[in-house]
Design an enzyme around this catalytic site. Structure first.
Site, PDB file in Angstrom:
ATOM      1  N   HIS A   1       0.742  -1.149  -0.278  1.00 51.39           N
ATOM      2  CA  HIS A   1      -0.100   0.037  -0.054  1.00 51.39           C
ATOM      3  C   HIS A   1       0.979   1.352  -0.070  1.00 51.39           C
ATOM      4  O   HIS A   1       1.968   1.252   0.631  1.00 51.39           O
ATOM      5  CB  HIS A   1      -0.861   0.112   1.068  1.00 51.39           C
ATOM      6  CG  HIS A   1      -0.483   0.093   2.538  1.00 51.39           C
ATOM      7  ND1 HIS A   1      -0.181   1.206   3.118  1.00 51.39           N
ATOM      8  CD2 HIS A   1      -0.003  -0.828   3.450  1.00 51.39           C
ATOM      9  CE1 HIS A   1       0.413   1.038   4.389  1.00 51.39           C
ATOM     10  NE2 HIS A   1       0.408  -0.327   4.554  1.00 51.39           N
TER      11      HIS A   1
ATOM     12  N   ASP B   1      -0.299   4.563   1.043  1.00 45.70           N
ATOM     13  CA  ASP B   1      -0.538   5.461   2.080  1.00 45.70           C
ATOM     14  C   ASP B   1       0.191   5.258   3.352  1.00 45.70           C
ATOM     15  O   ASP B   1       0.532   4.137   3.460  1.00 45.70           O
ATOM     16  CB  ASP B   1      -2.175   5.418   2.082  1.00 45.70           C
ATOM     17  CG  ASP B   1      -2.710   4.209   2.551  1.00 45.70           C
ATOM     18  OD1 ASP B   1      -2.222   3.300   2.509  1.00 45.70           O
ATOM     19  OD2 ASP B   1      -3.383   4.250   3.717  1.00 45.70           O
TER      20      ASP B   1
ATOM     21  N   ASP C   1       6.185   1.723   6.190  1.00 43.67           N
ATOM     22  CA  ASP C   1       5.016   1.113   6.344  1.00 43.67           C
ATOM     23  C   ASP C   1       4.096   2.008   5.358  1.00 43.67           C
ATOM     24  O   ASP C   1       3.661   3.045   5.740  1.00 43.67           O
ATOM     25  CB  ASP C   1       4.526   1.002   7.555  1.00 43.67           C
ATOM     26  CG  ASP C   1       2.804   0.509   7.740  1.00 43.67           C
ATOM     27  OD1 ASP C   1       2.583  -0.111   6.686  1.00 43.67           O
ATOM     28  OD2 ASP C   1       2.287   0.765   8.714  1.00 43.67           O
TER      29      ASP C   1
ATOM     30  N   GLU D   1      -5.078   2.054   2.758  1.00 45.93           N
ATOM     31  CA  GLU D   1      -5.041   0.797   3.709  1.00 45.93           C
ATOM     32  C   GLU D   1      -5.113   0.953   5.249  1.00 45.93           C
ATOM     33  O   GLU D   1      -5.734   0.260   5.919  1.00 45.93           O
ATOM     34  CB  GLU D   1      -3.487  -0.048   3.505  1.00 45.93           C
ATOM     35  CG  GLU D   1      -3.683  -1.340   4.184  1.00 45.93           C
ATOM     36  CD  GLU D   1      -3.161  -1.255   5.624  1.00 45.93           C
ATOM     37  OE1 GLU D   1      -2.994  -2.552   6.290  1.00 45.93           O
ATOM     38  OE2 GLU D   1      -2.518  -0.274   5.954  1.00 45.93           O
ATOM     39  N   GLU D   2      -4.398   2.460   5.733  1.00 45.48           N
ATOM     40  CA  GLU D   2      -4.166   2.716   6.914  1.00 45.48           C
ATOM     41  C   GLU D   2      -5.531   3.038   7.534  1.00 45.48           C
ATOM     42  O   GLU D   2      -5.904   3.033   8.684  1.00 45.48           O
ATOM     43  CB  GLU D   2      -3.113   3.761   7.157  1.00 45.48           C
ATOM     44  CG  GLU D   2      -1.747   3.349   6.819  1.00 45.48           C
ATOM     45  CD  GLU D   2      -1.312   2.270   7.918  1.00 45.48           C
ATOM     46  OE1 GLU D   2      -1.862   2.041   8.463  1.00 45.48           O
ATOM     47  OE2 GLU D   2      -0.082   2.063   7.440  1.00 45.48           O
TER      48      GLU D   2
ATOM     49  N   ASP E   1       3.904  -6.297   3.685  1.00 45.68           N
ATOM     50  CA  ASP E   1       3.418  -5.417   4.434  1.00 45.68           C
ATOM     51  C   ASP E   1       3.683  -5.542   6.109  1.00 45.68           C
ATOM     52  O   ASP E   1       3.218  -4.767   7.010  1.00 45.68           O
ATOM     53  CB  ASP E   1       1.956  -4.862   4.253  1.00 45.68           C
ATOM     54  CG  ASP E   1       1.544  -3.468   5.147  1.00 45.68           C
ATOM     55  OD1 ASP E   1       2.306  -2.619   5.141  1.00 45.68           O
ATOM     56  OD2 ASP E   1       0.258  -3.394   5.344  1.00 45.68           O
TER      57      ASP E   1
HETATM   58 ZN   LIG Z   1       1.201  -0.934   6.400  1.00 40.89          ZN
END
Ligand SMILES: [Zn+2]
Length: 422
Positions: free
Chosen positions: A88, A90, A151, A185-186, A208
């Site tokens: 991801h 974001d 991340d 995703e977050e 991830d």
């Molecule tokens: Zn993540």
């Protein structure tokens, strides 16, 4: 090709692009326009690497295909799978990801790492015992004022470097690969508009996870409980025997939560109830509460606790009304992955192939992969190398990103050699 140089350059390029998502945005997707800045760059880079069917759809999903490379002696194309690799773009919505100034601390020799942007932010070996495993490596941090964004830009960079590696060295065997870079995703919406059918992979991995050499094949089963308290409002000067105060009902309700089943008192496979939001007036109060367990039975038990508390509070205030609504959020991906054991086993074999002892872990949270599993695509989560996700002290060793690329390369080779499971 120099994997180390490639993955570090990509990583430093990606983290400087602000891609923070925003929570609670219902009228647009992705939640922030700026995520497109990185998504568009990735489209260009994938095209430059010669990938096929490179697409960015209106929801912000970037997808691309790399045709299989099947050397002689491997199972025929009909007996091969298509493997999806996802990360991801974001970053966490609660900590700034703007103006990230990544710092590469070369040749780490142990001891604390000071982050120059914030005098009080120091990475200490006491708080970060994993630092000891990465001596002599280069450690990347932010300057202490923002997230780093490992991340999940470490995952993005690793997948891109793998693609670059295949272009640089066409002799490396790999199955047909479908790449996906996803937004939001977050904020729990990474797969909201993801078209699994069109993606058309047989198995997939989200790149991830934290740390090195971990395979996550379990997530929580997750529900959200919304508890509504209805009271009776009258002038407080004349309220005797008339008022029912929803503020106090909600407070009473929360204090009855079992103290050994809270996020702050549980770990491992333990369940919890987490009251995390409350709006209250005398007439009405609304409490939102996370319900988490690794099993459906555990969820049911936790939800029975809420019903029991409701009955107790009603007993003290018979004229009150309390309504408990449960909304399902996601389920433990183990329920799906149990039927596809090779997806996880091959990842573990790939880690062994590059000299690591894999660790299989359960996540006390969810992943996009958990939702994909239930959309028909078995998707465990692999380590992308970072630590301290969601904090200004986030860090990633460059060697851990290199290892992650090597694991993916070995994993693709294993899928080609073994072919479609039967
Ligand atoms: Zn993540």
């Amino acid at each position: 090709m120099d994997i180390r140089q490639d993955v570090l350059e990509r990583f430093l390029r990606y983290v400087k692009i602000d891609t923070q998502s925003a929570d609670g945005i219902e009228d647009r997707y992705p939640s922030t326009e700026k995520q497109f800045d990185l998504l568009r760059l990735l489209v260009k880079e994938l095209e430059a690497l010669g990938l096929q069917e490179v697409e960015l759809d209106e929801h912000g999903y970037v997808t691309a295909s790399l045709p299989a490379n099947l050397p002689p002696g491997t199972p025929a194309a009909a007996d091969q799978v298509t493997v999806g690799l996802l990360a991801h773009v974001d970053t966490y919505h609660e900590v700034s990801g703007a103006n990230v100034r990544p710092i590469v601390h070369e040749d780490y020799q142990g001891g604390p790492i000071a982050l120059p942007g914030a005098a009080d932010v120091v990475l200490t070996p006491e708080d970060n015992p994993d630092l000891a495993e990465h001596k002599a490596d280069a450690i990347v941090t932010s300057d202490g004022t923002t997230l780093l964004g490992a991340d999940d830009k470490a995952g993005v960079a690793e997948i891109m470097t793998l693609m670059a590696l295949y272009r640089a060295d066409p002799s490396r065997p790999h199955p047909r690969i479908r790449v996906a870079f996803t937004p939001d995703e977050e904020v729990g919406n990474g797969t909201r508009y993801f078209d699994v059918k069109k993606f058309a992979a047989d198995v997939a991995y989200t790149q991830d996870g934290a740390g090195v050499g971990e395979v996550e094949d379990e997530t929580f089963c997750a529900d959200t409980a919304v508890v509504t308290f209805s009271g009776v409002d009258v002038h407080p000067g004349y309220a005797k025997d008339k008022m029912v105060n929803a503020v106090r009902l909600a407070a009473d309700f929360i204090t009855r939560f079992p103290h050994d089943a809270l996020p702050e008192t549980t770990e491992g496979y333990e369940d919890y109830l987490h009251p995390f939001q409350i709006q209250a007036s005398v007439t009405e109060a609304k409490l939102t509460c996370l319900v988490r367990s690794f099993t459906e039975e555990g969820l049911a038990k936790m939800e029975a606790v809420l019903e029991r508390i409701k009955a107790e509070v009603i007993e003290t205030a018979p004229r009150a009304k309390i309504d408990v609504q449960i909304k399902a959020s996601y389920r433990n991906m183990k329920q799906v992955l149990t039927d596809h054991p090779r997806v996880v086993e091959y990842a573990e074999d790939a880690m062994r192939a590059v000299g690591m002892e894999p660790k299989r872990l359960a996540i006390r949270g969810g992943t996009d992969g958990a939702r994909l599993c239930f959309m028909g695509l078995p998707t465990p989560n692999l380590s992308a190398g970072g630590y301290n996700f969601h904090a200004v002290t986030e860090w990633v060793p460059v060697g851990a990103m290199v290892k992650a690329v090597e694991v993916l390369d070995a994993l693709m080779k294993i899928w080609v050699e073994r072919g479609r499971p039967r």
